[in-house]
Design a protein around this motif. Sequence first.
Motif, short mmCIF file in Angstrom:
data_model
loop_
_atom_site.label_atom_id
_atom_site.label_comp_id
_atom_site.label_asym_id
_atom_site.label_seq_id
_atom_site.Cartn_x
_atom_site.Cartn_y
_atom_site.Cartn_z
N GLU A 1 1.02 -1.50 0.08
CA GLU A 1 -0.29 -0.18 -0.02
C GLU A 1 0.95 1.39 0.52
O GLU A 1 -0.20 2.26 0.46
N ARG A 2 2.37 0.77 0.19
CA ARG A 2 2.84 2.53 0.26
C ARG A 2 2.84 3.23 -0.89
O ARG A 2 2.38 3.15 -2.27
N PRO A 3 3.02 4.16 -0.91
CA PRO A 3 3.21 5.78 -2.20
C PRO A 3 3.68 4.78 -3.05
O PRO A 3 4.56 4.31 -3.22
N LYS A 4 3.68 5.10 -4.37
CA LYS A 4 4.06 4.19 -6.06
C LYS A 4 5.39 4.83 -5.78
O LYS A 4 5.85 4.42 -6.65
N ASP A 5 6.05 6.23 -5.07
CA ASP A 5 7.47 6.30 -5.95
C ASP A 5 8.07 5.66 -4.38
O ASP A 5 9.45 6.53 -4.37
N VAL A 6 7.63 5.59 -2.90
CA VAL A 6 8.78 4.93 -2.35
C VAL A 6 9.63 3.66 -2.61
O VAL A 6 8.93 3.17 -3.08
N HIS A 7 10.76 4.12 -2.08
CA HIS A 7 11.87 2.73 -2.49
C HIS A 7 11.87 2.44 -1.05
O HIS A 7 12.24 3.22 0.21
N VAL A 8 11.64 1.20 -0.78
CA VAL A 8 12.40 0.59 0.90
C VAL A 8 12.82 -0.72 0.61
O VAL A 8 13.04 -1.36 0.10
N CYS A 9 13.96 0.00 1.72
CA CYS A 9 15.05 -1.39 1.45
C CYS A 9 14.76 -2.46 3.05
O CYS A 9 14.89 -2.00 3.84
N LEU A 10 14.86 -3.59 2.57
CA LEU A 10 14.79 -4.18 4.08
C LEU A 10 16.19 -5.33 3.73
O LEU A 10 16.91 -5.51 3.01
#
Length: 189
Positions: free
Chosen positions: A142-151
């Motif tokens: 559901e994150r905004p489409k331009d948000v990158h997430v690194c786990l």
Amino acid sequence: MQLESAPTEKRYEKPEGERRGLIIVNTGDGKGKSTAAFGLALRAHGRGKAVKIFQFMKVPTARFGEHRTFEKLGIPIEGLGDGFSWKSQDLEHSAQLARDGWEKARAAILSGEHFLVVLDEITYPLIYGWLPLDGVLQTLRERPKDVHVCLTGRRCPPEIIELADTVTEMQMVKHAFKAGVPAQRGIED
């Protein structure tokens, strides 16, 4: 070592898809998972992008090398935990810290205010059962489409790997610690 010829032609076609936020996973038993994520953070910051780093196992008062550098650069980094689980005096307290930290990270991801959000060592609270996997997956979807997430972290749940756009598994080939060499400040802190 076997020599090979340098390529004289590009070996791939330029992708023509839409640019969008990516889910990036650095997992495996080898060194470099967090270091690679911090490299992404530096790269994004260097382009003037907003970055936020959450460290699920580090204490809020941690002063490792990355904390000192990111502080100087103005990159926010926040320790959410109470250190290694085997040093914890109260694992339920550690679990609660992870849940409270996740709410902060979740809000940062969903706010859309950051180009990149790093969830360093998030796999541990997930595999210990301290965080509900479904909530993390839902937030990533559901994150905004331009948000990158690194786990980052060992033993990343397969459900996250399936959802991710890029997954790198760090494999240990050789490690100084196995030969009796202690951790080195500035290399492993």
